[in-house]
Design an enzyme around this catalytic site. Structure first.
Site, PDB file in Angstrom:
ATOM      1  N   SER A 174     -26.914  -7.386  29.542  1.00 21.05           N
ATOM      2  CA  SER A 174     -27.134  -6.250  30.440  1.00 21.05           C
ATOM      3  C   SER A 174     -25.820  -5.496  30.635  1.00 21.05           C
ATOM      4  O   SER A 174     -25.298  -4.921  29.680  1.00 21.05           O
ATOM      5  CB  SER A 174     -27.704  -6.742  31.777  1.00 21.05           C
ATOM      6  OG  SER A 174     -28.066  -5.660  32.597  1.00 21.05           O
ATOM      7  N   HIS A 226     -30.568  -4.272  28.542  1.00 22.64           N
ATOM      8  CA  HIS A 226     -31.067  -3.438  29.636  1.00 22.64           C
ATOM      9  C   HIS A 226     -30.436  -2.050  29.554  1.00 22.64           C
ATOM     10  O   HIS A 226     -29.229  -1.902  29.740  1.00 22.64           O
ATOM     11  CB  HIS A 226     -30.734  -4.065  30.990  1.00 22.64           C
ATOM     12  CG  HIS A 226     -31.308  -5.439  31.172  1.00 22.64           C
ATOM     13  ND1 HIS A 226     -30.767  -6.367  32.032  1.00 22.64           N
ATOM     14  CD2 HIS A 226     -32.386  -6.043  30.598  1.00 22.64           C
ATOM     15  CE1 HIS A 226     -31.488  -7.472  31.992  1.00 22.64           C
ATOM     16  NE2 HIS A 226     -32.465  -7.305  31.128  1.00 22.64           N
ATOM     17  N   ASP A 244     -32.020 -12.344  34.619  1.00 27.24           N
ATOM     18  CA  ASP A 244     -33.012 -12.156  33.564  1.00 27.24           C
ATOM     19  C   ASP A 244     -32.721 -13.099  32.397  1.00 27.24           C
ATOM     20  O   ASP A 244     -31.595 -13.182  31.920  1.00 27.24           O
ATOM     21  CB  ASP A 244     -33.007 -10.700  33.072  1.00 27.24           C
ATOM     22  CG  ASP A 244     -34.177 -10.394  32.158  1.00 27.24           C
ATOM     23  OD1 ASP A 244     -35.245 -11.007  32.342  1.00 27.24           O
ATOM     24  OD2 ASP A 244     -34.023  -9.529  31.271  1.00 27.24           O
TER      25      ASP A 244
END
Length: 200
Positions: free
Chosen positions: A11, A38, A137
């Site tokens: 991310s 992301h 995540d």
């Protein structure tokens, strides 16, 4: 054990992480690589094109209904969740998209893909790499993967992370098999894909 699939999740700080990882991957890696980064909708294609230009291995943004091929890196498309289907019926699983709500405040989410792979790749070998990023995540997905698949998980070293969030929660949960500095991760992926890892 040699992996049937490589999963990478990252991310915040991920684009630079990937610019270090993908140029070091062997163009004859022998397995598909899926990256969940992301990003805002519309930017993953640009990222994939940039990585493809600097890497010996082919890199592209994944497309709906695409069949995964060996020795290619697929960037999950921003704005939708990515899943795989029909692995048990074909050596080349197809890509599907899901427009379900965000998970962990993001779309695509690694957890959605990982949990899906836990079903579609049941009893197969999966190499997972968790890089820099905020939040958790990937954590629940790896838990599911380790229940159904043979999994080897690499987490990025805290000293290299822009944000030590995603790798940290996986490490603290006892799910990381190896902590690795960013500059060495591509070497480890190449080596594991070639030689495999020891079970247990």
């Amino acid at each position: 054990m040699k992996p049937d699939l490589v999963l990478i999740a990252t991310s915040t700080g991920g684009p630079d992480f990937l610019k270090t990882i993908t140029p070091g991957l062997d163009k004859n890696l022998g397995v598909p690589v899926i990256v969940v980064q992301h990003m805002l909708d519309g930017y993953t294609n640009q990222l994939a094109r940039g990585l493809d230009m600097m890497s010996p291995i082919s890199v592209k943004e994944v497309e709906l209904n695409e069949k995964l091929e060996k020795s290619k890196v697929y960037i999950a498309k921003a704005g939708v969740h990515m899943k795989l289907s029909n692995y048990t019926q074909s050596i080349f699983p197809r890509v599907t998209f899901s427009d379900e709500p965000k998970v962990n405040y993001v779309k695509p989410a690694a957890d959605v893909l990982f949990k899906n792979v836990a079903v579609e790749y049941r009893k197969k070998n999966v190499l997972v790499v968790i890089g820099t990023g905020m939040g958790k995540d990937g954590l629940e997905g790896i838990m599911e993967l380790k229940k159904t698949c043979n999994v080897y998980c690499i987490t990025e070293d805290e000293r290299d992370c822009v944000v030590y969030g995603m790798p940290k929660v996986v490490y603290e949960a006892g799910l990381s098999n190896e902590v690795c500095c960013m500059n060495y991760i591509s070497h480890r992926i190449n080596d594991i894909c070639k030689r495999g890892w020891k079970n247990g």
